[in-house]
Motif scaffolding. Structure first.
Motif, mmCIF file in Angstrom:
data_model
loop_
_atom_site.group_PDB
_atom_site.id
_atom_site.type_symbol
_atom_site.label_atom_id
_atom_site.label_comp_id
_atom_site.label_asym_id
_atom_site.label_seq_id
_atom_site.Cartn_x
_atom_site.Cartn_y
_atom_site.Cartn_z
ATOM 1 N N GLY A 76 6.607 10.012 -5.834
ATOM 2 C CA GLY A 76 5.017 9.408 -6.352
ATOM 3 C C GLY A 76 3.434 10.015 -5.319
ATOM 4 N N ARG A 107 3.966 6.617 -3.950
ATOM 5 C CA ARG A 107 3.507 5.111 -4.124
ATOM 6 C C ARG A 107 4.106 3.900 -3.083
ATOM 7 N N THR A 165 2.041 -1.416 -8.075
ATOM 8 C CA THR A 165 2.412 -0.483 -7.511
ATOM 9 C C THR A 165 1.202 0.511 -7.343
ATOM 10 N N GLU A 172 0.548 4.780 -7.006
ATOM 11 C CA GLU A 172 1.079 5.622 -7.381
ATOM 12 C C GLU A 172 0.016 6.236 -7.250
ATOM 13 N N ALA A 215 -5.228 5.627 -3.296
ATOM 14 C CA ALA A 215 -4.271 6.233 -4.499
ATOM 15 C C ALA A 215 -5.123 6.469 -5.817
#
Length: 133
Positions: free
Chosen positions: A39, A41, A72, A74, A116
């Protein structure tokens, strides 16, 4: 105070469970933080402090009283973790900063900062927590 739901890449699951009364990420009980090189992640698994007013029948029939989610992040660009403990109750804030989402949690002995590109609700479940906790 549920702007985090609007930042999810797909939010219909949490909206179906909570309806108009979307949960805030205050006083969440963090169970784990997992880092993945793919990722890359980062996944946070935690209990929400708010149970839905009208939970799914399956949850009500089983006596569930806690909702647990996995968020999550990513395409992680930056990550900092300061401290750790056996029970981390945190207030999590997620805000957009340009094309980046910034997650911040800094309560007590644990501090988490993650930047992210995507925020995904990767799992949503419920269970029954004993009232002694």
């Amino acid at each position: 105070m549920s702007g985090w739901v609007d930042l999810l890449s797909e939010s219909h699951g949490i909206r179906a469970i909570y309806g108009e009364d979307l949960p805030a990420l205050t006083s969440v009980d963090l169970h784990e933080l997992v880092l993945h090189r793919d990722g890359p992640r980062a996944t946070l698994r935690f209990d929400l402090s708010q149970f839905p007013k009208s939970p799914p029948k399956k949850w009500a029939d089983q006596g569930f009283n806690v909702v647990q989610v996995q968020l999550t992040l990513e395409d992680v660009l930056h990550l900092t973790i300061a401290g750790w403990t056996t029970r981390a109750v945190l207030d999590i804030n997620v805000e957009p900063t340009g094309k980046v989402l910034s997650l911040r949690a800094n309560n007590g002995p644990v501090g988490i900062s993650i930047d992210a590109r995507w925020l995904v609700l990767s799992h949503l479940s419920a269970y029954c927590r004993a009232s002694a906790e």
